[in-house]
Design an enzyme around this catalytic site. Structure first.
Site, PDB file in Angstrom:
ATOM      1  CG  HIS A 101      -1.766  -1.004   1.536  1.00  0.00           C
ATOM      2  ND1 HIS A 101      -1.373  -2.169   2.160  1.00  0.00           N
ATOM      3  CD2 HIS A 101      -3.093  -1.140   1.311  1.00  0.00           C
ATOM      4  CE1 HIS A 101      -2.424  -2.966   2.288  1.00  0.00           C
ATOM      5  NE2 HIS A 101      -3.469  -2.381   1.785  1.00  0.00           N
ATOM      6  CG  ASP A 104       1.731  -0.971   3.398  1.00  0.00           C
ATOM      7  OD1 ASP A 104       0.984  -0.657   4.328  1.00  0.00           O
ATOM      8  OD2 ASP A 104       1.422  -1.809   2.519  1.00  0.00           O
ATOM      9  CD  GLU A 232      -7.723  -8.539  -0.499  1.00  0.00           C
ATOM     10  OE1 GLU A 232      -6.769  -7.992  -1.077  1.00  0.00           O
ATOM     11  OE2 GLU A 232      -7.638  -9.033   0.633  1.00  0.00           O
ATOM     12  CD  GLU A 268      -7.114 -11.881   3.274  1.00  0.00           C
ATOM     13  OE1 GLU A 268      -6.792 -10.777   2.807  1.00  0.00           O
ATOM     14  OE2 GLU A 268      -7.271 -12.090   4.491  1.00  0.00           O
ATOM     15  CG  HIS A 271     -10.756 -11.108   3.125  1.00  0.00           C
ATOM     16  ND1 HIS A 271     -10.274 -10.069   2.370  1.00  0.00           N
ATOM     17  CD2 HIS A 271     -10.144 -10.999   4.327  1.00  0.00           C
ATOM     18  CE1 HIS A 271      -9.390  -9.379   3.078  1.00  0.00           C
ATOM     19  NE2 HIS A 271      -9.294  -9.920   4.265  1.00  0.00           N
ATOM     20  CG  ASP A 296      -4.286 -11.023  -0.648  1.00  0.00           C
ATOM     21  OD1 ASP A 296      -3.537 -10.893  -1.632  1.00  0.00           O
ATOM     22  OD2 ASP A 296      -4.650 -10.053   0.042  1.00  0.00           O
ATOM     23  CG  ASP A 307      -8.868 -10.715   7.897  1.00  0.00           C
ATOM     24  OD1 ASP A 307      -8.804 -11.870   7.454  1.00  0.00           O
ATOM     25  OD2 ASP A 307      -8.411  -9.720   7.312  1.00  0.00           O
ATOM     26  CG  ASP A 309      -5.131 -11.213   7.533  1.00  0.00           C
ATOM     27  OD1 ASP A 309      -5.964 -11.803   6.827  1.00  0.00           O
ATOM     28  OD2 ASP A 309      -5.044  -9.968   7.565  1.00  0.00           O
ATOM     29  CG  ASP A 339      -3.336  -9.711   3.272  1.00  0.00           C
ATOM     30  OD1 ASP A 339      -2.780  -9.281   4.283  1.00  0.00           O
ATOM     31  OD2 ASP A 339      -4.398  -9.228   2.830  1.00  0.00           O
TER      32      ASP A 339
HETATM   33 CO   LIG Z   1      -6.006  -9.502   1.612  1.00  0.00          CO
HETATM   34 CO   LIG Z   2      -7.504 -10.510   5.678  1.00  0.00          CO
END
Ligand SMILES: [Co+2]
Ligand SMILES: [Co+2]
Ligand SMILES: [Co+2]
Ligand SMILES: [Co+2]
Ligand SMILES: [Co+2]
Ligand SMILES: [Co+2]
Ligand SMILES: [Co+2]
Ligand SMILES: [Co+2]
Lengths: 437, 437, 437, 437
Positions: A101, A104, A232, A268, A271, A296, A307, A309, A339
């Site tokens: 991003h 980031d 996404e 993802e 998600h 992802d 989430d 992740d 991700d």
């Molecule tokens: Co993602």
């Molecule tokens: Co996520």
């Protein structure tokens, strides 16, 4: 050159399944040819900037736990140190891609112009680093969710100035992505949704989102960007409800705003499950609808409602996801982006490296399993045989719309059609899959 | 005339909130004018045939508990006794509508022709009964999920003969619905999904579904049926995944098969929550997309993961649903169908009547609350004010596509646009709602 | 005196249901006598320090949105300004109680001693403020979850030094709570659980927790603290699994470590639903087990999988919770603590006040409804009648253990006992409840 | 001898991972020695009577799909044919155990005495069959949930006659279990819970349950039954809430009624996940609390909210469950019972056999993986090292209650204890696990 954070780690090597080395690949062997293509080209792994270099270990109930040498001090200076660390990790992992991003890589400035200049300045640094490294840019994206200005949405904000601000930010981020050779541009609408319907005009917000995405697509074409525009999906979190809920929702949205041939999805795992779908469902549906783009890769905890992740670690699960990617023809501009974030208690540099090793090996082993499924052909064959009746010309005609409801009804009534159920063989197919994993 | 099951119950009366009579309406007063229309015309209540007259109290772990005088004996004879009981209840409740599946009213025959004749025969009986009663048909639908032939789907079955059988069945049921003056025709795809992706060709099944629905729409037009074709979303159960997952998924599906102006949705509360949405979300989204049709009113248990189809009893929750119906202009051909079943332990005839009384009163009281919201205008006013910036001509132009991404970016950069967040006032709006309920 | 943040707001007044004033009580009338007791004494409301004065609006995907005049600058100075604001709000709301964590009122110091002195110093300030205000302390608690040292648990940490540090912190916080006249002391074990079983010794951790709680109870008795020791259940979040999962788990834990007569529970609505239970279930179960203590009143979003801690706003739901509190005899040392936070977009001071007004009114209105249920007696009467058979002496003997399994079996076989099912009347009771709300 | 249903299938053989034979074991090799014990003795597999021989393929939305030669005709005659088929499958599978409910093996009679005689009569048939077969009885259990008399609970029923009827039924079923050499007796309280708190007296129902279980335990001792009494937790379904929610709840319940040394738990994977726990969590917790007994092996669908009871097929998941069983010392009287049912579309006899083959192989492969974990010792070593500080004598003293809260606080304040967080190494341990599976 390795940033000091990673000690004297050198690029990881493939050492095979029997190695005891926790920081070697046991399954990921980039040059190994699978189904006629190198593993690296199949999997197109990307490390991400945000979780690995920006996350400091805080959660809603606790403060930062991760101390990183690139945190702190002058913000732009920290951004440069962070870039050093990031490229050090990219090189250690040997992944062919990274993702970021705008926020980031470079800090928010005091105003729009300064933020833009910060991003551009670090992007130039990244360009120089990319010349020294084999890593390429899978995709860039703009962070339109962290700053308070986006608290009520970016494109879907009730304030048109926020829409404009977001649009301007995306233009800049698309420019940078294009200039860095990015192969895709991603939009994740973390705040494109609502907290309460009580203050929301759904139709207005959808129209705003549709316009926004059309602006992006028009700009892509005008600038000759050849990458793919990706959305996404995520159903909820941070907001109560997000418009990009899942693949099916996005497809409807794209159709409504004339974009179903222009935009694809970045799916993802976590998600998908938050939306009530399996990862492979979302991939298979995107394939069926012609909008599959990229992945992802991570995992959620099926017993937790947010989430997480986490890095993927279940090979049988991932094998089915990869199988559907391969069945759809494999990646074109997309890839597998981690991700995924280390747990808050994983304080050590070694944890960060090992987490990627585990995730990468999980996917590589899944690829090998999926390739066996495809080479064997029994799984696809079982599906084909199940629908074989539809190859019949009469069935084809009916599906093609050459028979009216009345005609079909007559045929049933007069033909004495009384269909008999046939076993779905689910357990047998599950057993078959277990032969490959 | 009342069937003996309901004892000597006479049509229920409105007795007002203070009555002690458990079998009187406390809020539902059909002739009371609300927002310029009679309550009955606003709410368009329907009783359903299946839960109230076919359900025998079994669940996956237990046998039937409900003993009904119309159960047992010769199947067609039982169907006629069931019709007596049904119309007795319709008259007792005083609801203006009812709904049915073909299989609810008449038993499966030994073959297609006999099943068809059974339905037609009972439909004639219903037609005669409707002449004696004020109750009308809100909608009919075909049961394409109970018989084993549909275990792997009806329209989406791997066997084209099942597709044909289902099509022929729907034709018959549409005919009967039209002849009985039905105001809509509903499709709920209980088996239109999959148990496992391992044996499923998603794209093929979606194409089959798309064709099926086009057959229905074409037939509607050819026969001059003026009712609305409705799809009822449900995400899962009985299958692992159903294609008609939610309103957003259905919208995409309709667009893909050219039906977004032909078909609307019948939204059920419990199906909304199983899909991860609030009831009012699904209603508001259907309004925004122009596909709102009708409602199945019930409730799920937010702590249980299956379709409990309980009678609604929470007035504040229902008030928001009714508010969104009214904001969208209210029902046209649609109505509020009690797709709600009494609990397995509610053995008495009085339980069945009381359950409807409670559900009807909940909706009526919700209507009164929603009407107060609308008359007061503060809620809608707050929303309007939140988006007021978009009335600005420049914002309108941007939304209308008259400004490019570059132009917007320039405007932001040069205009010094730095948006300031504004309170979303969620709690204040929640408090406001509590004034009306 | 009001801190400037709240403008010129004066203490809120009760103005009755018809008022248009958004910052007046419509239902909460402290002196109104309900079931023989003043409303204020029934409900024993507490405002909390953390959500209202420490939360800055961040979430896992976004930065702080709430700008408060007491944020920033020297930490101890900020703590004093925060105390001013807190007491200003307490006085505006007119709530009889407040609650805090040590870390809410005073900042972490550079070492244990300094942290302790910070807390003690602000506690003295609070003591002085309490002399000027009517607000009293419902309970204090130690924050054993935010600092990185607790990332792997406090009492259940693999490092005994963390156990000791937590114990020392609790001692200090109990001292302060006692000195401020706190009526309870609460433990919420936000990190007392695990992230992964792979690195966890469950039995060891439970024994540590058992020891910790015994230390607390022993200290309570030694110091003559007459308040109640409370544990607050929460199933998960921040950790994957917390040992204090729900009321039933805590009861087992208390029994295992000999504490079931020493410790009670502080039940939070949102934690109940995250554990798969209704709020009233947890209250009723705590009553049945004799461990009911106090309440955190808030609500979750049934469609979201994390702790949203929203202000309660559904009167029918809350009425059942209050009904069970009253059925159990009402609060003794406990009360209703608003462990509820405004939404991230609710930026204005007015939002913070209005949120409490809405929550307080929801509870007050619920109390009025619950009181009607109790005064009418029909609900309790229906339950009593359902179990009336157990009043039979033979049934009482069987329940008291005076009949063996064989004897019962003989009685059934020879007595021709063939029980007949009786209606559970669920819908009728739901309708009955709707008469009171 | 094989019943005709299974064609000419002979007992399945172990053919190793490379076999193409779908009806051979690829991993389950009963005589293979693992950690010093034969695989068969480790895993102690049981086939169940209910899902495999009683389930006809119906679901809440659809009719029976499975046609079995033992369905239909005179009920006792059908029961005998069913027994033939069951023992044919047991022999084909070569599982060492089976399990049943009384109602699975014999039909309900017209009254208590006749039901009892039916069960006894078929039990005698089973005894004769067991003489011809190697299969033994893992456990028996009484079905106290299917008949309408139990709709409001068995032991927890508001009607004491139902309590007595259930007690008499259990006595009979315990007798039969004992006589058939059953190694355990199981209670699953499918209706021991409530549908609505509105008609429920929680405390009364818990006391009834406590008495009931004490009756069972007293009878066990009086009759010299040496098997284990097991409770099977399940949180909900069929009822809204079941008292035997999970392992932690059951432990509290056992303590309350003085049974924590008398009764153990039979843990089912799908019930664990419905309660919000992983399978291995429930096993590890039961080990920690000293109440681990036996396992029902199956899997749920993490995206579905009901008990799907699917055959297990994910080796990495199962490996962790088996690892915890082995860490607790392995089974004594317990075993792995396939409380798993084929999907409704799995019509063929081959499906039923293959489903068991897949499940058995999944567990066998999991055992091999778990054995590697244990032999390697790295996983347990990592845990031991993490808690090593607690081996310190001072820490041991603190844990043993030899230090007061004040003394600990003094030690912290004066000792300058400031604990430093240490990495939890979650990803590294996850990677480690992936070496074994
Ligand atoms: Co993602
Ligand atoms: Co996520
Ligand atoms: Co419905
Ligand atoms: Co439903
Ligand atoms: Co709380
Ligand atoms: Co909470
Ligand atoms: Co189960
Ligand atoms: Co089970």
């Amino acid at each position: 050159m390795s940033a000091p954070f990673f000690g004297d780690l050198t690029p990881l090597r493939y050492e095979g399944p029997e190695t005891d080395n926790p920081l070697a690949y046991r399954w990921y062997n980039p040059d190994q040819v699978v189904l006629g293509k190198r593993m690296e080209e199949h999997l197109r792994f990307a490390a991400c900037y945000w979780h690995s270099f920006c996350y400091a270990g805080s959660d809603p109930f606790g403060a930062a736990t991760l101390e990183r040498p690139w945190f702190g001090g002058d913000a732009m200076d920290a951004a440069r140190r962070k870039a050093d660390a990031a490229f050090a990790l990219f090189d250690i992992l040997g992944v062919p891609f990274f993702t970021f991003h705008d926020r980031d890589i470079a800090p928010e400035g005091g105003n729009f112009g300064e933020s833009l200049r910060n991003v551009r300045s670090i992007a130039e640094l990244l360009a120089r680093k990319m010349e020294q490294s084999k890593v390429r840019l899978l995709w860039g994206t703009a962070n339109l969710f962290s700053h308070p200005r986006y608290m009520a949405g970016a494109a879907s904000n009730p304030d048109p100035d926020v829409f404009a601000y977001a649009a301007a930010t995306v233009k800049n981020c698309m420019d940078v992505t294009r200039e860095l050779g990015g192969q895709n541009y991603v939009l994740w609408g973390g705040r494109e949704g609502y907290e309460t319907l009580l203050n929301t005009d759904l139709r207005q917000e959808l129209d705003q989102l549709g316009r926004f995405l059309n602006l992006v697509v028009e700009y892509k074409h005008r600038t000759g960007f050849t990458g793919t525009i990706l959305i996404e999906p995520k159903p909820k979190e941070p907001t109560k409800h997000q418009y990009d809920f899942d693949v099916a929702s996005i497809y409807g949205f794209l159709c409504r705003y004339g974009l179903e041939r222009e935009v694809k999805v970045n799916i993802e795992a976590n998600h998908a499950t938050l939306a009530g779908h399996s990862y492979e469902h979302e991939i298979a549906l995107a394939n069926a609808l012609g909008i599959f783009g990229s992945l992802d890769v991570n995992r959620g905890d099926p017993l937790l409602g947010w989430d997480t992740d986490q890095f993927p670690n279940n090979v049988p699960d991932m094998a089915l996801a990869v199988y559907h990617v391969l069945q759809g023809g494999g990646f074109t501009t997309g890839g597998m982006n981690f991700d995924a974030k280390i747990r808050r208690q994983s304080l050590a540099a070694e944890d960060l490296v090992a987490a990627h090793v585990g995730g990468i090996d999980t996917c590589a082993r899944a690829l090998l399993a999926a390739a066996r499924m495809i080479e064997d052909g029994k799984l696809a064959g079982a599906v084909q045989q199940r629908y074989a009746g539809w190859q019949n010309p009469a069935a084809q005609a009916m599906l093609a719309g050459k028979e009216s409801l009345e005609a079909i009804a007559d045929r049933v009534a007069q033909g004495g059609i009384e269909p008999r159920p046939v076993s779905g063989r689910q357990e047998q197919l599950e057993n078959l899959v277990n032969r490959y994993v």
